[in-house]
Design a protein around this motif. Structure first.
Motif, short mmCIF file in Angstrom:
data_model
loop_
_atom_site.label_atom_id
_atom_site.label_comp_id
_atom_site.label_asym_id
_atom_site.label_seq_id
_atom_site.Cartn_x
_atom_site.Cartn_y
_atom_site.Cartn_z
N SER A 23 0.84 -1.19 0.00
CA SER A 23 0.00 0.00 0.00
C SER A 23 0.88 1.25 0.00
O SER A 23 0.56 2.25 -0.60
N ARG A 24 1.99 1.15 0.68
CA ARG A 24 2.88 2.29 0.71
C ARG A 24 3.41 2.57 -0.69
O ARG A 24 3.46 3.70 -1.14
N LEU A 27 0.67 4.04 -2.89
CA LEU A 27 0.12 5.35 -2.57
C LEU A 27 1.07 6.48 -2.88
O LEU A 27 0.73 7.63 -2.68
N SER A 30 -0.30 9.15 -5.25
CA SER A 30 -1.53 9.71 -4.70
C SER A 30 -1.21 10.65 -3.56
O SER A 30 -1.80 11.70 -3.42
N ARG A 31 -0.25 10.25 -2.74
CA ARG A 31 0.10 11.06 -1.59
C ARG A 31 0.54 12.44 -2.03
O ARG A 31 0.19 13.44 -1.46
N VAL A 34 -2.67 14.42 -3.23
CA VAL A 34 -3.82 14.69 -2.37
C VAL A 34 -3.76 16.09 -1.79
O VAL A 34 -4.77 16.73 -1.57
N LEU A 190 -3.10 0.77 -9.37
CA LEU A 190 -2.85 2.15 -8.98
C LEU A 190 -1.52 2.26 -8.24
O LEU A 190 -1.27 3.24 -7.55
N ARG A 195 1.16 2.33 -12.98
CA ARG A 195 -0.26 2.71 -12.89
C ARG A 195 -0.87 2.46 -14.25
O ARG A 195 -0.45 3.04 -15.25
N VAL B 23 -8.79 11.06 3.55
CA VAL B 23 -7.69 11.59 2.75
C VAL B 23 -6.41 11.60 3.57
O VAL B 23 -5.34 11.22 3.10
N SER B 26 -5.26 7.97 3.98
CA SER B 26 -4.71 7.39 2.76
C SER B 26 -3.40 8.03 2.39
O SER B 26 -2.60 7.47 1.66
N ALA B 27 -3.17 9.26 2.88
CA ALA B 27 -1.92 9.94 2.55
C ALA B 27 -0.78 9.51 3.45
O ALA B 27 0.37 9.77 3.17
N PRO B 29 1.27 6.47 4.92
CA PRO B 29 1.44 5.05 4.64
C PRO B 29 1.05 4.14 5.80
O PRO B 29 0.33 3.17 5.62
N ALA B 32 -2.60 4.19 6.15
CA ALA B 32 -3.28 3.54 5.03
C ALA B 32 -3.33 2.03 5.24
O ALA B 32 -4.28 1.37 4.86
N GLN B 33 -2.27 1.48 5.86
CA GLN B 33 -2.27 0.03 6.12
C GLN B 33 -3.30 -0.33 7.18
O GLN B 33 -3.74 -1.45 7.27
N VAL B 379 -8.20 7.41 -5.02
CA VAL B 379 -6.97 7.65 -4.27
C VAL B 379 -6.25 6.32 -4.06
O VAL B 379 -5.05 6.20 -4.26
N THR B 380 -7.00 5.34 -3.64
CA THR B 380 -6.53 3.96 -3.63
C THR B 380 -7.65 3.15 -4.29
O THR B 380 -8.65 3.72 -4.71
#
Lengths: 289, 413
Positions: A23-24, A27, A30-31, A34, A190, A195, B23, B26-27, B29, B32-33, B379-380
């Motif tokens: 996930s890291r 993302l 996206s990070r 955002v 993603l 991507r 947001v 998700s921003a 890490p 987000a996990q 976003v994810t």
């Protein structure tokens, strides 16, 4: 696009796949986005360069590399991506690292979301084979980064499952995603490393993506949320998808001291330092608790 | 249950907090996990939990174009839905969903047992508070299944008619044109209240449903207590609704569907209010619908037409002659511009049949149109941000046009 590693005049670089969760990795972009205003966000998105994809019938994909699910598909991808003679020349013949990745607790396959709104139960599907991990060198010898002919690999879609569940390839490899199912699928990712969105395509068709950057690429289907898979993209050839018993081998690793990493279901979970002798194989077992 | 815009503002605040939280999470890490990506399983896979959280915040809607039967705007809502599936064995499963709307209205949205007499065959029986049989959009009208933010008019827009109140004459009905969000009639419950949508997806009906798949055809049929406009937990009129749906998939890119339903829709309490009680018990809502979905590559197109007829008893002249007919037409599409980013557009309208009043002849409710355009960004995989602009037009009522903007964040696992 991030440049591939070049290490001719540099000390051996550390490999891009570190202890980073999927996930890291996924993302990252996206990070960065955002934080900006929504309008700017949409504008930036529109400027994304198109992904290198191609479409072909499964027949052509099969002729390039026969499509068979499960073990054979992984084995084939390993064969396609075997270290080149250049890399092998750096290590003595019959040397390398081998051993076993002992996965103590297998992950559970992703379940379907409870679809309360459905008029009835969904049809049958296959569950992911979660018995495999990936073992790779954290840092590779310089020659490992020499340019090679890009290979080709296949990640099939059958009975609402990606086969294989884990695919390990080198940068530049073109991965085919044939749809050999009864229904529509929509493969996408993603992840920061790659991507892409292949759109919806029917059974009997195939689309492909060139993996341009090292990292973990999480692959999903936009229609079936329980379908997921991993493509690990390496910038050196010293990696191996384990067999059903967890065994792996990294042939042609030159003598020296290396860090071997065991990866399983999205995370680097085991690390071990290994000394490769001038002649013979180094044995290194790893345990994923 | 609550009413009032103050509560909607509360829901809007909840939505804003949710958006900011998602947001932010998700921003980061590590955070987000922490958010689940897959359904949560217990008891060796026998219990599966999923959830969907959505926060919607939009402009003020003075024309009540987006008002729902729960008396809040669909553009101002904070919704938490938790669904569960208990898989006792291959033959029996229990499924349910609890929803929290506006951050405070809690309801058991669906709860039913699913029986599969022959597990290897695609045939099921479902009993309890069952999912809708009718229509294509009943399963995708809100949240992650919705391409946009507003709901299709047929599934949300409130007409003026009510199950617990009747117009004494067609003049009473004509007076309520464009006032479905708060209509009142002289017969029955005279207090103002929300009218009925053509198809109500805010709550589910109670009954038995059968479903099967044969080759390229998927069918379902049900017997339930309420009606298409007014699904019910408890029966209010001793009537039953029969509904059926047939879907054909001649090609994986194309789906064609047809639906029909017929059910008693008036509350039994009205029997004491009219001269002939049998007119109330005989009143039916009859609906037919056709839909199609085509998708290939980056493109998805859906269309649906629904025609609903409500029979109502008349008390005095000028009486409503024949049934009240509403016809909805919807066309929507999505185009994926880039990975995780799409554009969507929907055109939607409801037309009503004409009735004759003392002085004028007019449609019994005001014809309504809506165009909605928007975009979605993932976003994810399971967190989506949406933005939409909506233009509403109505051929009657106090506010006859309204342009609105809205934003929504949806998270699911």
């Amino acid at each position: 696009m991030a440049p591939l590693w070049r290490a001719r005049d540099l000390p051996p670089p550390r490999f891009a796949l570190r202890r980073t969760s999927p996930s890291r990795v996924g993302l990252g972009r996206s990070r960065a986005l955002v934080g900006v205003a929504p309008a700017a966000l949409l504008g930036v998105l529109l400027l994304f360069p198109p992904v290198t994809t191609s479409e072909a019938s499964p027949t052509s994909a099969v002729s390039a590399s026969p499509t068979r699910p499960g073990v054979s598909a992984v084995a084939r991808s390993a064969k396609v991506e075997a270290p080149s003679p250049t890399a092998a020349a750096q290590g003595a013949a019959g040397t390398g690292i081998r051993g076993r990745l002992d996965i103590r607790r297998l992950a559970r396959p992703a379940e379907r979301r409870p679809d309360v709104a459905a008029a009835g139960a969904p049809g049958p599907r296959d569950l992911n084979d979660l018995r495999r991990g990936v073992v790779y060198l954290e840092s590779a010898p310089r020659a490992a980064f020499d340019e090679r002919e890009p290979g080709r690999a296949v990640m099939d879609q059958r009975n609402e499952r990606f086969v294989p569940h884990v695919l390990a390839v080198m940068v530049g490899t073109v991965v085919d995603f044939p749809n050999n199912d009864r229904t529509y699928h929509n493969v996408f990712s993603l992840s920061r490393a790659q991507r892409f969105d292949l759109g919806r395509y029917a059974a009997g068709r195939s689309k492909a993506v060139r993996m341009d950057r090292p990292g973990v690429v999480r692959v999903f289907c936009d229609i079936h949320s329980h379908m997921n898979a991993f493509v690990l993209v390496f910038n050196h050839p010293f990696f191996s998808v384990t067999d059903l018993d967890g065994r792996y081998s990294l042939p042609a690793v030159p003598p020296g001291t290396y860090t071997v990493i065991g990866w399983y279901e999205g995370e680097a979970r085991a690390t071990r330092s290994v000394v490769v002798p001038p002649a013979g194989w180094a044995e290194a077992d790893l345990v994923v608790p | 249950m609550f009413t009032g815009w103050g509560a909607e503002v509360l829901g809007c605040w909840g939505a804003g907090v949710l958006a900011a939280a998602l947001v932010t999470l998700s921003a980061t890490p590590a955070a987000a996990q922490w958010l689940p990506e897959q359904p949560i399983t217990f008891a060796g896979g026998h219990v599966v939990l999923g959830a969907e959280v959505s926060g919607t915040f939009g402009a003020d809607d003075p024309g009540f174009y987006n008002y729902t039967s729960y008396e809040f705007s669909a553009l101002r809502n904070f919704r938490l839905g938790v669904s569960a599936e208990v898989r006792a064995n291959d033959y029996i499963q229990v499924l349910g969903e609890v929803r929290l709307d506006q951050g405070r209205v809690l309801e058991m949205y669906g709860l039913f047992v699913r029986v599969r007499p022959w597990p290897k065959r695609r045939f099921d029986l479902q009993a309890g508070r069952i999912p809708p049989t009718f229509g294509a959009m009943t399963r995708s009208a809100y949240g992650s299944g919705n391409l946009l933010i507003g709901q299709p008019l047929a599934y949300q827009y409130l007409t003026s008619i009510r199950p617990d109140a009747l117009p004494a004459s067609s003049d009473d009905l004509l007076r309520m044109r464009g006032r479905g969000w708060r209509s009142n009639f002289p017969v029955g419950n005279t207090a103002p209240g929300p009218g009925l949508p053509m198809v109500n997806t805010s709550r589910w009906d109670t009954g038995v449903q059968a479903h099967g798949v044969v080759h390229m055809f998927e069918w379902s049929g049900s017997v339930s207590t309420g009606s298409l406009s007014d699904p019910r937990l408890r029966d209010n009129n001793r009537g039953r609704q029969l509904a059926g749906r047939l879907v054909a998939r001649p090609h994986t890119s194309l789906q064609l569907g047809a639906s029909a339903s017929r059910g008693a829709w008036l509350n039994r309490s009205l029997e004491d209010e009219v001269d002939n009680a049998a007119d109330v018990s005989r009143a039916r809502q009859v609906a037919v619908g056709g839909d199609a979905e085509f998708s290939v590559g980056r493109v998805l197109v859906r269309g649906e037409v629904i025609r609903s007829t409500w029979n109502i008893p008349g008390a005095r002249a000028p009486i409503v002659d024949g049934g009240l007919i509403a016809t909805s037409t919807l066309l929507e599409g999505r185009y994926k511009v880039a990975p995780g980013f799409y554009l969507a557009l929907r055109g939607d309208r409801i037309d009503f049949s004409e009735i004759r009043g003392t002085l004028v002849r007019n449609t019994w409710d005001a014809d309504t149109w809506r165009v909605e355009a928007g975009a979605g960004y993932s976003v994810t995989r399971n967190i989506t941000l949406k933005g939409a602009w909506q233009r509403n037009r109505r051929d009657g009522g106090r506010v006859q046009h309204d342009d609105l903007i809205a934003a929504q964040v949806v998270y699911w696992f």
